[in-house]
Structures are given as C-alpha cells and as structure tokens.
Design an enzyme around this catalytic site. Structure first.
Site, short mmCIF file in Angstrom:
data_model
loop_
_atom_site.label_atom_id
_atom_site.label_comp_id
_atom_site.label_asym_id
_atom_site.label_seq_id
_atom_site.Cartn_x
_atom_site.Cartn_y
_atom_site.Cartn_z
N THR A 189 82.98 -25.05 26.13
CA THR A 189 84.04 -24.77 25.66
C THR A 189 84.99 -25.56 25.46
O THR A 189 85.96 -25.94 26.31
CB THR A 189 84.74 -22.55 25.99
OG1 THR A 189 85.85 -22.33 25.77
CG2 THR A 189 84.48 -22.90 27.22
N ASP A 190 86.17 -25.05 24.08
CA ASP A 190 87.59 -25.96 23.76
C ASP A 190 88.93 -24.58 25.37
O ASP A 190 89.58 -25.24 25.15
CB ASP A 190 88.09 -25.55 22.85
CG ASP A 190 88.33 -23.45 22.07
OD1 ASP A 190 88.17 -23.26 22.80
OD2 ASP A 190 88.71 -23.70 21.21
N GLU A 191 88.29 -23.41 25.97
CA GLU A 191 88.65 -22.78 26.54
C GLU A 191 89.33 -23.55 28.03
O GLU A 191 90.60 -23.62 28.67
CB GLU A 191 88.00 -21.64 27.11
CG GLU A 191 88.10 -20.95 25.55
CD GLU A 191 87.90 -19.24 26.12
OE1 GLU A 191 88.87 -18.54 27.42
OE2 GLU A 191 87.85 -18.57 25.40
N LYS A 207 84.13 -22.31 33.44
CA LYS A 207 83.21 -23.47 32.34
C LYS A 207 83.71 -24.97 32.93
O LYS A 207 82.98 -25.26 32.95
CB LYS A 207 83.20 -23.23 31.00
CG LYS A 207 83.06 -21.74 30.68
CD LYS A 207 82.28 -22.13 30.83
CE LYS A 207 80.96 -22.53 29.36
NZ LYS A 207 79.53 -22.54 29.30
N TYR A 256 87.09 -16.84 33.36
CA TYR A 256 85.77 -18.20 32.58
C TYR A 256 86.04 -18.91 32.47
O TYR A 256 85.21 -20.05 32.86
CB TYR A 256 85.93 -16.75 31.33
CG TYR A 256 84.85 -17.68 30.04
CD1 TYR A 256 83.23 -17.78 30.15
CD2 TYR A 256 85.89 -17.83 29.37
CE1 TYR A 256 82.84 -18.61 29.51
CE2 TYR A 256 84.82 -18.67 28.55
CZ TYR A 256 83.70 -18.89 28.88
OH TYR A 256 82.81 -19.91 27.23
P1 NAD Z 1 76.47 -14.87 25.02
O1 NAD Z 1 77.31 -14.44 26.32
O2 NAD Z 1 76.27 -14.25 23.50
O3 NAD Z 1 74.86 -15.51 25.72
C1 NAD Z 1 75.20 -15.83 26.80
C2 NAD Z 1 72.93 -15.56 27.32
O4 NAD Z 1 73.40 -16.15 28.58
C3 NAD Z 1 72.90 -14.26 27.24
O5 NAD Z 1 71.37 -14.29 26.96
C4 NAD Z 1 72.51 -14.16 28.89
O6 NAD Z 1 71.44 -12.83 28.90
C5 NAD Z 1 72.08 -15.84 29.60
N1 NAD Z 1 72.16 -15.40 31.09
C6 NAD Z 1 73.38 -14.89 31.70
N2 NAD Z 1 73.72 -15.40 32.98
C7 NAD Z 1 72.12 -15.92 33.02
C8 NAD Z 1 71.86 -16.17 33.93
N3 NAD Z 1 71.78 -16.66 35.15
N4 NAD Z 1 70.21 -16.71 33.66
C9 NAD Z 1 69.60 -17.30 32.59
N5 NAD Z 1 69.92 -17.13 31.13
C10 NAD Z 1 71.62 -15.81 31.31
O7 NAD Z 1 77.05 -15.88 25.10
P2 NAD Z 1 77.59 -17.55 23.52
O8 NAD Z 1 78.85 -16.71 23.58
O9 NAD Z 1 75.71 -17.11 23.04
O10 NAD Z 1 77.69 -18.03 24.61
C11 NAD Z 1 76.44 -19.09 24.84
C12 NAD Z 1 77.10 -20.55 25.79
O11 NAD Z 1 78.04 -21.01 24.76
C13 NAD Z 1 78.42 -19.99 26.84
O12 NAD Z 1 77.91 -20.98 27.62
C14 NAD Z 1 79.80 -20.32 26.61
O13 NAD Z 1 80.88 -20.86 27.53
C15 NAD Z 1 79.43 -21.25 25.09
N6 NAD Z 1 80.86 -21.44 24.47
C16 NAD Z 1 80.43 -19.80 23.65
C17 NAD Z 1 81.55 -19.81 22.63
C18 NAD Z 1 81.86 -18.53 21.46
O14 NAD Z 1 82.56 -18.46 20.74
N7 NAD Z 1 80.96 -17.53 21.65
C19 NAD Z 1 82.57 -20.93 21.95
C20 NAD Z 1 82.44 -21.98 22.76
C21 NAD Z 1 81.24 -22.09 23.82
P1 TYD Z 2 86.99 -12.69 22.37
O1 TYD Z 2 86.32 -13.07 21.83
O2 TYD Z 2 87.45 -12.65 23.44
O3 TYD Z 2 86.88 -14.54 22.74
P2 TYD Z 2 88.02 -15.37 23.68
O4 TYD Z 2 89.33 -14.44 24.27
O5 TYD Z 2 86.99 -16.28 24.45
O6 TYD Z 2 88.67 -16.69 22.64
O7 TYD Z 2 88.63 -12.99 21.71
C1 TYD Z 2 89.55 -13.73 20.21
C2 TYD Z 2 91.34 -13.29 20.79
O8 TYD Z 2 90.73 -11.56 20.47
C3 TYD Z 2 91.27 -13.53 21.77
O9 TYD Z 2 93.29 -13.68 21.45
C4 TYD Z 2 91.51 -12.06 22.39
C5 TYD Z 2 91.83 -11.19 21.26
N1 TYD Z 2 91.00 -9.26 21.15
C6 TYD Z 2 91.65 -8.67 20.36
O10 TYD Z 2 92.87 -8.61 20.17
N2 TYD Z 2 91.22 -7.72 21.47
C7 TYD Z 2 90.03 -7.47 21.33
O11 TYD Z 2 89.12 -6.30 22.13
C8 TYD Z 2 89.45 -8.39 22.06
C9 TYD Z 2 87.90 -8.31 22.79
C10 TYD Z 2 89.80 -9.57 21.89
#
Ligand code: NAD
Ligand code: TYD
Length: 337
Positions: free
Chosen positions: A125-127, A157, A153
């Site tokens: 992630t970019d975070e 990562k 988090y």
């Molecule tokens: P999500 O929370 O929707 O899904 C995570 C999945 O991982 C779930 O199906 C969960 O059951 C599974 N999981 C959790 N712990 C596990 C374990 N110990 N063993 C096997 N499976 C397990 O997450 P997402 O939003 O789909 O993100 C997927 C990946 O992409 C993550 O690594 C996250 O850090 C990365 N990512 C997400 C975003 C975003 O905007 N959502 C952006 C950049 C990177």
């Molecule tokens: P989120 O979807 O949790 O992603 P991330 O924190 O990983 O970027 O949140 C996106 C942005 O929205 C973040 O600046 C926090 C804000 N946010 C709210 O203002 N209210 C909410 O209830 C949530 C979940 C997020």
C-alpha cells in the site's frame, strides 16, 4: 500456470480472481483465505463454478498448513493479498495485524523459497510512505522514498515489504511489490470510506466524517489495480517495487458528497466526528515507473467508477444484509455509536 491468491475472499483479491479467470482460460487459481470478518465466500460464488478455481480455508500464518499446501500444489506464482487491512481496527488492536501481515507474509516467503516459486508478489500500500502535507500539491510518493509509517496497519505492511525485499537480496527469491493507493469498487467491505457511506446513506444513517473531512486520498477503481498486478507478475523485474495510482486525489468530504449526489440523499446526513488518531493527511502516488516499464495506465474515470460501484451495491443488497447481520453490527456500534 498455477497461481496461489491469498486473501481472495476479500475485496481486491476476489476482483483479481475474477479478472484472471476471465483473462486466462488455461490458468489454475487456488485461493487461500482464513475467512475472517472481511472474507466472504459468497463473493466467490461465480468463481467456484469454474473448474480452474479452488478454494482452501486456512491462515497464511499457519506455517505447517502453508508448507503442506505448497508441497501439494506446486505453485508457479504467489500473490499475497491476505491481510488485516483497516486502519481503525489496527488502532483498536494492533497485534492481529502483526500476526497476519508480518508473520503471515514470513510464512508465505519461506514456503515460496522452499518450494521454488517462480514469482512471489506482495500486495502492499502507499500508506508505507506515511503521508504528504496538504499544502504541497507538487509532492508525490515515489518508490525510492523512505518508509515512515503512521498507523499499526501501515507499520505492519512496511515490515512485510522489508521482509519481502530481504528474501530477494539474501535468498534470491524472485519477488515484486506493488504499492497502490486507495481502491474502490464492488465487494469492498463496508468499513472503508466509500462502501461505508453508501451503506449508511441507504439506511438514512448519519455519515461520520473524521475531523474536517479535508484529508486527501488518491482513489483507484479496483479493476485498474488488478490490471497492474497482472502486468507486474508477468513482466515486472524481480526485486522491484511499483507504485500504482491514477492521479485522482479527492478530499474525503468531496467523496462523501459524491455518494450523496448519486443516491439523491441530503447533505444533512453528514456528521463531523472526532478525528482518527495519527490520521494521515494526504496520499498521492507518482505512477510513472509502472507506466514507463509496463505500460500501465488507469482506465476507469472516477465518475464512471463511482457509478459502477454504487450500482453494484444497489444490486447486491443481499450481500450487504448478510454482512450487517454479523460482527459488523457490533463494530459499527462500537466505532460510530
Ligand atoms: P480485505 O480486508 O477486504 O480482505 C482481506 C482478506 O484477507 C479477507 O478475505 C480475509 O479473510 C483474508 N485474511 C485475513 N487474515 C488472513 C489470514 N491470516 N490468512 C488468510 N487470509 C486472511 O482487504 P483488501 O482491501 O482486499 O486488501 C487486500 C490487500 O491489498 C491487503 O494486503 C491490503 O493491505 C492491500 N491494499 C488495499 C488497498 C485498499 O484500498 N483496500 C489499497 C492498497 C493496498
Ligand atoms: P479508509 O477507507 O479507512 O482508508 P485509509 O484510511 O486506509 O485511507 O479511509 C479513507 C479516508 O476516509 C481516511 O482519511 C479516513 C476517512 N474516514 C472518515 O472520514 N470516516 C469514516 O468513517 C472512515 C471509515 C474513514
């Protein structure tokens, strides 16, 4: 080609599975997922009908289980999506983030080394770059920036990224890493900003905006992220990191107002609440490396991506209702009252 996709019952993983099954008719895909609160087997209903797809329930941090799976299946490629992924939950309980995101990644790397996997891809992630100031729109995250994390988090990562790169340098494991900006699209668990606001607005509940709503995120439609990972596992150079993002910065309040507009709901639902602890100000990706190296470009504009996303949630109320009936209700009450 046999690919292990971990975390494929979650948001991005399941979109990736559908994308790959559709694009490569001769690839075999095995999904390993622990089915935590964020994992939903219902999201894979259509994939389960495909003979080239198999689901295995288990944890990436169960070393013996992971080893046995690798021994049995002989994977060519591993794509690790599995993670605890929500910043607010990491603030409540950091330890599960270390267990899954760091130790789980370690188990997968070790098994990939032991069983000669040809490509290990870490979905990051970019975070991991921390945040950028709000008053410097000229600054962007580049791959050579230092990792300075803000939340448990992002710290977990970043640790996983460092371990992944260590397996490349020390053992020669052919790894790649993608660091993507915030994704949105179908199947996203409604704890993240966009689906949370859609689901709450549909119920005429208040929309909790942290602080002043001026924090900036760089939104990417999930399919564009899947395309980037596909390009990286096929053409990316081992040992390299690729940033993925589409120059689509929005303040949180802009995003929330967009959701309200699409749903024809009043802005009076917006409620400014206490800010998130350690809240990152701005994320913004410079994607020029992946564009130059692999020809990746985002294809879905924010407006059409939001339209598709909202239409998906409107058409899949059963999927939402099932989530609402589980642990989610307790979580929502605890966080939002
Ligand atoms: P999500 O929370 O929707 O899904 C995570 C999945 O991982 C779930 O199906 C969960 O059951 C599974 N999981 C959790 N712990 C596990 C374990 N110990 N063993 C096997 N499976 C397990 O997450 P997402 O939003 O789909 O993100 C997927 C990946 O992409 C993550 O690594 C996250 O850090 C990365 N990512 C997400 C975003 C975003 O905007 N959502 C952006 C950049 C990177
Ligand atoms: P989120 O979807 O949790 O992603 P991330 O924190 O990983 O970027 O949140 C996106 C942005 O929205 C973040 O600046 C926090 C804000 N946010 C709210 O203002 N209210 C909410 O209830 C949530 C979940 C997020």
């Amino acid at each position: 080609m046999k690919i292990l996709v971990t975390g494929g019952a979650g948001f991005i993983g399941c979109n990736f599975i559908y994308y790959m099954l559709d694009k490569y008719a001769d690839y075999e895909i095995v999904c390993l997922d622990a089915l935590t609160y964020a994992g939903n087997l219902k999201s894979l209903t259509e994939a389960l009908k495909n003979p080239n797809f198999k689901f295995v329930k288990g944890s990436i941090s169960d070393k013996a289980f992971v080893d046995a799976l690798f021994d049995r299946e002989s994977f060519d490629v591993v794509v690790n999506f599995a993670a605890e992924s929500h910043v607010d939950r990491s603030i409540e309980n950091p330890f599960i983030f270390l267990e899954t995101n760091v130790m789980g990644t370690a188990c997968l790397l070790e098994a990939s080394k032991k069983y000669g996997v040809k490509r290990y891809h870490q979905v990051s992630t970019d975070e991991v770059y921390g945040d950028l100031p709000l008053d410097r729109p000229d600054l962007f995250f580049t791959e050579d920036m230092k990792l300075i994390t803000s939340s448990p988090y992002s710290a977990s990562k970043a640790s996983a990224d460092l371990l992944t790169l260590a397996y490349h340098r020390t053992y020669g494991l052919p790894v790649t890493i993608s660091r993507c900006s915030n994704n949105y699209g179908p199947y996203q668990f409604p704890e993240k900003l966009i689906p949370l606001m859609i689901v709450r607005a549909l119920d005429d509940k208040n929309l909790p905006v942290y602080g002043k709503g001026i924090n900036v995120r760089d939104w990417l439609y999930v399919e564009d992220h899947c395309k980037a990972i596909d390009l990286i596992i096929h053409g990316g150079i081992p040992g390299e990191v690729y940033n993925v993002g589409g120059h689509n910065e929005k303040t949180n309040i802009e995003v929330v107002k967009t959701v309200l507009r699409y749903l024809s709901k009043p802005e009076s639902l917006i409620t400014y609440v206490k800010d998130r602890a350690g809240h990152d100000l701005r994320y913004a990706i410079d994607p020029s490396k992946i564009t130059a190296a692999l020809g990746w470009k985002p294809e879905t504009e924010f407006d059409s991506g939001m339209k598709k996303t909202i239409e998906w949630y409107l058409a899949n109320t059963e999927w939402i209702d099932e989530i609402k009936s589980g642990e989610y209700a307790e979580y929502s009450k605890r966080i939002y009252g």
